[in-house]
Design a protein around this motif. Sequence first.
Motif: not given
Lengths: 284, 284
Positions: A117-119, A166
């Motif tokens: 998820x995230x970036x 990440x």
Amino acid sequence: MPDSAFPLTRATTVPALQAVVTSFRKDGARIAFVPTMGALHEGHLALVRHAKTRADKVVVSIFVNPLQFGPTEDLARYPRNEAGDIALLQGVGCDLVYLPTVDVLYPDDFVSRIELKGPALGLETDFRPQFFSGVATVVMKLFNQVRPDLAVFGEKDFQQLSVVRAMVRDFDLGLEIVPYPTMREADGLALSSRNAYLSADERAVAPKLHAALETVRSVVQAAGDTEAAIARAKADLTAAGFGQIDYIALRDAETLGEVRAGKPRRLLAALWLGKTRLIDNIAV
Amino acid sequence: MPDSAFPLTRATTVPALQAVVTSFRKDGARIAFVPTMGALHEGHLALVRHAKTRADKVVVSIFVNPLQFGPTEDLARYPRNEAGDIALLQGVGCDLVYLPTVDVLYPDDFVSRIELKGPALGLETDFRPQFFSGVATVVMKLFNQVRPDLAVFGEKDFQQLSVVRAMVRDFDLGLEIVPYPTMREADGLALSSRNAYLSADERAVAPKLHAALETVRSVVQAAGDTEAAIARAKADLTAAGFGQIDYIALRDAETLGEVRAGKPRRLLAALWLGKTRLIDNIAV
């Protein structure tokens, strides 16, 4: 300088790759890695040259990764030119080129994926939902096969760079991810293997994408209305002959989430020109 | 032998862990790793003792991994006994105990997961859908932090062992996964930290699970009707006081898929006894 000054070794299997990398290690070499999908251009060669300044040995992989292509995407017609690629790599001092087959990376019993998820949220994922899982999975495998000290990634694929960072952080991979600026043609078009798909007419229009991003940037930097500037850019690009605009978006340069006051920002875009999907991004 | 004969080092952060592991490596030590969730019993100690026969240094982690617990599961009440665990580890020659906090393994910006199909499909996943993603993710992190030559896993969690093996193979982790047989009480009950949840009455009934699996095995080995034998076992266990039976299933021991002619098989079970979920498995 003659090619023979750079003895370029080739490996197509994991044991062959690791035999060469182990021999590099025995000499105490610092090892840099540049993963590619081949169809190499000056952008890739710049990554290899930069890697060469940061390490003693440079390993380049060429692998068109099926996991990161969707069912309707251009996997089958993705440009391939192994002999030309190897000649180019020889010319820039690559020490080892790794050319695995699909069976080597994904045998029949392969069942694993990396998901982020995230970036990885939004932007490319809204249009290519399989993309970052495919990228992260193959990059994790390649990192573990090559075991480099550092890996160089182009900023052209800015969201990919963020996702790889990440993943490296989250899984404690213990290698350095080195970003490298996007290489551009004189008219501003970002170098890309997919530029080979463009007709002469499309090629003439394509640089307007970068110009439009620069226009949006000047508005943002002058504290103007970002949303209005993006809307204008979209209208101008459509008028210039571009097709569907997947996104033009201003994001936080680190998280790729919402912009944060006082933090670096990145303006990212993806859109179609005929049957070719172009992406680009610039710092704001 | 006095405890002082085994200087047990503790680390709670990644740099502290890696400083000790690096010092082991400088001495040329072969390193074994045993990941645990603490609440150690003879089953864990047998893994550590076995690791000690296969390596020069043994690293044990104690971490109750929130990622592998579902929202309604027993994360909060999972038994914890750090001081007791450390004393036990000291007694079996563990060289380094790694006790990370949740923040060390999962900082706020943590966004990644490993997802697997293959051996992760069905069985536990039908009842604990988050389980193997949580296990694989933490094990990948711990492997990359510790960088062992081998890791020892108990066959008690047989599907977990299969999933970890698949992950190690798929991501080219380059370490050996060493299985170790399930330790049992004299009456056949598989050792488990969760046995601590059982009341005296439940504890008296619990061994009937292993006995039922052995009965099914004899039917299968005598070429009897597997489905009928499993149905009888379920009826007997229900009559004996067990609650919901999540599964009793005969699977291929390697893939955990359908049994294959001439290939080793495994009989696996999970069921409830009061508020405690028990799992067990045996070779067939």
